[in-house]
Enzyme design. Structure first.
Site, PDB file in Angstrom:
ATOM      1  CD  GLU A   1      -3.057  -0.582   0.071  1.00  0.00           C
ATOM      2  OE1 GLU A   1      -3.247  -0.238  -1.113  1.00  0.00           O
ATOM      3  OE2 GLU A   1      -3.449  -1.662   0.527  1.00  0.00           O
TER       4      GLU A   1
ATOM      5  N   GLY B   1     -13.025   1.159  -2.147  1.00  0.00           N
ATOM      6  CA  GLY B   1     -11.618   0.829  -2.314  1.00  0.00           C
ATOM      7  C   GLY B   1     -11.406  -0.410  -3.172  1.00  0.00           C
TER       8      GLY B   1
ATOM      9  CB  THR C   1       4.549   0.189  -2.501  1.00  0.00           C
ATOM     10  OG1 THR C   1       3.382  -0.563  -2.861  1.00  0.00           O
ATOM     11  CG2 THR C   1       4.941  -0.124  -1.076  1.00  0.00           C
ATOM     12  CG  ASP C   2       0.628   3.195  -6.173  1.00  0.00           C
ATOM     13  OD1 ASP C   2       0.976   3.830  -5.151  1.00  0.00           O
ATOM     14  OD2 ASP C   2      -0.486   3.350  -6.709  1.00  0.00           O
TER      15      ASP C   2
ATOM     16  CB  SER D   1     -16.484   0.780  -8.560  1.00  0.00           C
ATOM     17  OG  SER D   1     -16.456   2.149  -8.205  1.00  0.00           O
TER      18      SER D   1
ATOM     19  CG  ASP E   1      -6.572   0.663  -8.586  1.00  0.00           C
ATOM     20  OD1 ASP E   1      -5.791   0.058  -7.825  1.00  0.00           O
ATOM     21  OD2 ASP E   1      -7.173   1.698  -8.263  1.00  0.00           O
TER      22      ASP E   1
ATOM     23  CE1 TYR F   1      -2.663   8.124  -3.239  1.00  0.00           C
ATOM     24  CE2 TYR F   1      -2.406  10.206  -4.405  1.00  0.00           C
ATOM     25  CZ  TYR F   1      -2.262   8.839  -4.368  1.00  0.00           C
ATOM     26  OH  TYR F   1      -1.706   8.177  -5.428  1.00  0.00           O
TER      27      TYR F   1
HETATM   28  P1  ADP Z   1     -13.566   3.362  -6.333  1.00  0.00           P
HETATM   29  O1  ADP Z   1     -12.938   3.292  -7.672  1.00  0.00           O
HETATM   30  O2  ADP Z   1     -12.619   3.103  -5.229  1.00  0.00           O
HETATM   31  O3  ADP Z   1     -14.781   2.503  -6.219  1.00  0.00           O
HETATM   32  P2  ADP Z   1     -13.983   6.049  -7.174  1.00  0.00           P
HETATM   33  O4  ADP Z   1     -14.419   7.273  -6.458  1.00  0.00           O
HETATM   34  O5  ADP Z   1     -12.699   6.082  -7.893  1.00  0.00           O
HETATM   35  O6  ADP Z   1     -14.036   4.863  -6.116  1.00  0.00           O
HETATM   36  O7  ADP Z   1     -15.063   5.639  -8.236  1.00  0.00           O
HETATM   37  C1  ADP Z   1     -16.421   5.614  -7.866  1.00  0.00           C
HETATM   38  C2  ADP Z   1     -17.225   6.316  -8.938  1.00  0.00           C
HETATM   39  O8  ADP Z   1     -17.316   5.446 -10.075  1.00  0.00           O
HETATM   40  C3  ADP Z   1     -18.645   6.580  -8.539  1.00  0.00           C
HETATM   41  O9  ADP Z   1     -18.760   7.805  -7.849  1.00  0.00           O
HETATM   42  C4  ADP Z   1     -19.348   6.636  -9.880  1.00  0.00           C
HETATM   43  O10 ADP Z   1     -19.168   7.887 -10.500  1.00  0.00           O
HETATM   44  C5  ADP Z   1     -18.573   5.621 -10.693  1.00  0.00           C
HETATM   45  N1  ADP Z   1     -19.257   4.318 -10.725  1.00  0.00           N
HETATM   46  C6  ADP Z   1     -18.843   3.157 -10.187  1.00  0.00           C
HETATM   47  N2  ADP Z   1     -19.718   2.156 -10.464  1.00  0.00           N
HETATM   48  C7  ADP Z   1     -20.708   2.710 -11.175  1.00  0.00           C
HETATM   49  C8  ADP Z   1     -21.928   2.236 -11.758  1.00  0.00           C
HETATM   50  N3  ADP Z   1     -22.297   0.958 -11.657  1.00  0.00           N
HETATM   51  N4  ADP Z   1     -22.699   3.113 -12.447  1.00  0.00           N
HETATM   52  C9  ADP Z   1     -22.342   4.405 -12.555  1.00  0.00           C
HETATM   53  N5  ADP Z   1     -21.237   4.901 -12.040  1.00  0.00           N
HETATM   54  C10 ADP Z   1     -20.429   4.100 -11.351  1.00  0.00           C
HETATM   55 MG    MG Z   2     -11.376   4.591  -8.298  1.00  0.00          MG
END
Ligand code: ADP
Ligand code: MG
Length: 400
Positions: free
Chosen positions: A51, A142, A53-54, A145, A190, A242
């Site tokens: 963590e 985290g 480290t990247d 997504s 990621d 961060y």
């Molecule tokens: P993480 O990548 O850690 O989950 P982020 O803040 O980088 O958190 O990304 C989350 C964002 O990605 C959400 O606020 C949204 O904008 C988008 N997102 C993720 N999944 C979906 C989804 N199924 N539909 C629409 N937007 C999404």
């Molecule tokens: Mg993200």
């Protein structure tokens, strides 16, 4: 099977028999009135160890998880992009590829549009398209997504444009999308996990040269499950933290006269202590020892298997809590309670200040750990955590 002689003329719109995509195809047809050209998926990821480290040009060991973003896509004849997600209540967003602009792009569409923009920057002609996203990667926990979306989209575009990008190039293009379109100063971990992951393996990534080695990580075959405990504490306030951690690492490298903290070994730490202020020293110590823990984890996974890495997960958490100071009371409680109730190792994962912890747990103790964490959170007056298991799964792929 349809053998009727006129089946080649004006085919009736029908969803495929592929059970993995039939639901999404049907929703796509409903939304856009046509069938998709294909369906692609890309997973979220959990970082097993390594963590912060990247950006120090060090080592990370994430794995792709069995939670994925899927996109159904159909190419259009014009330069319009229509985007829809099954999540939330966003409604369809329509824009034109000739005028992609980071500043005026808000909300979730910056992730898919950022990828299209990054490909344009690389000279790849991106066609107009209709796109439906369906993801079961929890948002903001985290588990990345956002990269799941980006990697699904770039996989689709790589196939649909015939660009023939290798994973390394897609990794850099998605990084460009996140850094310069979304505006998130993220590295390459990621998307490397999402694009290059493999079932039953973790992805050992050297962030200096981007080289990847798949390391066997089949917890299940050893009777272990990987629990993710999403504390529901938002990490969106982490920006300042961060940036300041990054600044400390840069300062440390500068004072110690190295290109990046990757170049400092555990044996150099005693000497470094005399050159750095107390806080910077602890930040440096986390990065240096964490790099070493990643290497040890890789060795142990190959030599002895997942049952042997518990102590390294614990040490990683202690280092983040005490030296790097990026944990929070909810994460510490999740880790301590898991360990006290049967987990063989546990740590916060991700950038910190909230998000999720992971607990490597014997299958026989899974229910005990879940129940104990839930009641500990209730007793402490914390928001109920969400607890689920993940397994090391395949990287991005085309489903249809
Ligand atoms: P993480 O990548 O850690 O989950 P982020 O803040 O980088 O958190 O990304 C989350 C964002 O990605 C959400 O606020 C949204 O904008 C988008 N997102 C993720 N999944 C979906 C989804 N199924 N539909 C629409 N937007 C999404
Ligand atoms: Mg993200």
């Amino acid at each position: 099977m349809n053998t009727s002689p006129d089946s080649s003329a004006a085919p009736a719109q029908q969803t495929s028999a592929n059970p993995a995509t039939a639901d999404l195809e049907a929703r796509f047809e409903q939304a856009f009135g046509r069938v998709p050209d294909g369906v692609w998926q890309a997973p979220g990821r959990v970082n097993l160890i390594g963590e912060h480290t990247d950006y120090n040009e060090g080592f990370v060991l994430p794995f792709a998880i069995d939670k994925t973003a899927r996109v159904a896509v159909a190419v259009r004849a014009d330069s319009v992009v229509r985007l829809l997600s099954t999540y939330g209540d966003h409604g369809m967003v329509s824009t034109d590829l000739s005028a992609l602009d980071a500043a005026s792009t808000k909300g979730w569409t910056k992730y898919p549009l950022g990828v299209m923009w990054a490909l344009q920057q690389r000279g790849i002609a991106v066609p107009g398209l209709d796109l439906l996203l369906d993801s079961n990667v929890p948002l903001g926990a985290g588990l990345s997504s956002s990269h799941a979306i980006e990697c699904a989209v770039i996989s689709a575009l790589n196939d649909l444009t015939g660009a023939g990008m290798e994973p390394e190039e897609m990794v850099l293009a998605t990084q460009r999308a996140e850094n310069d379109f979304v505006g998130a100063p993220t590295g390459i971990m990621d998307q490397s996990a999402s694009l290059r992951g493999s079932k039953g393996h973790a992805v050992f990534l050297d962030c200096r040269d981007q080289s990847v080695q798949l390391v066997p990580f089949d917890a299940e075959s050893e009777g272990l499950v990987m629990l993710v405990i999403d504390t529901k504490v938002s990490h969106s306030h982490s920006d300042g933290g961060y940036a300041s951690r990054r600044a400390s690492c840069e300062l440390g490298a500068e004072v110690l006269g190295v290109k990046a903290l990757r170049d400092i070994q555990v044996g150099d730490l005693a000497e470094a202590g005399g050159l750095l202020d107390e806080v910077t020293y602890r930040r440096v110590r986390h990065v240096v020892t964490e790099n070493d823990r990643v290497l040890q984890t890789v060795r142990l996974l190959s030599a002895e298997g997942p049952g042997a890495i518990g102590a390294l997960l614990d040490a990683s958490h202690a280092s983040m809590r005490d030296d790097f100071e990026i944990s929070c009371p909810e994460l510490d409680l999740a880790v301590a309670t898991s360990r006290a109730n049967g987990a063989i190792g546990a740590r916060m994962t991700g950038g910190g200040f909230g998000g999720a912890a992971i607990a490597l747990t014997p299958l026989a103790d899974e229910q005990q750990v879940r129940a104990a964490v839930e009641s500990a959170f209730a007793e402490a007056g914390y928001k109920a955590p969400e607890i689920f298991t993940v397994t090391p799964a395949a990287g991005a792929m085309r489903l249809l």
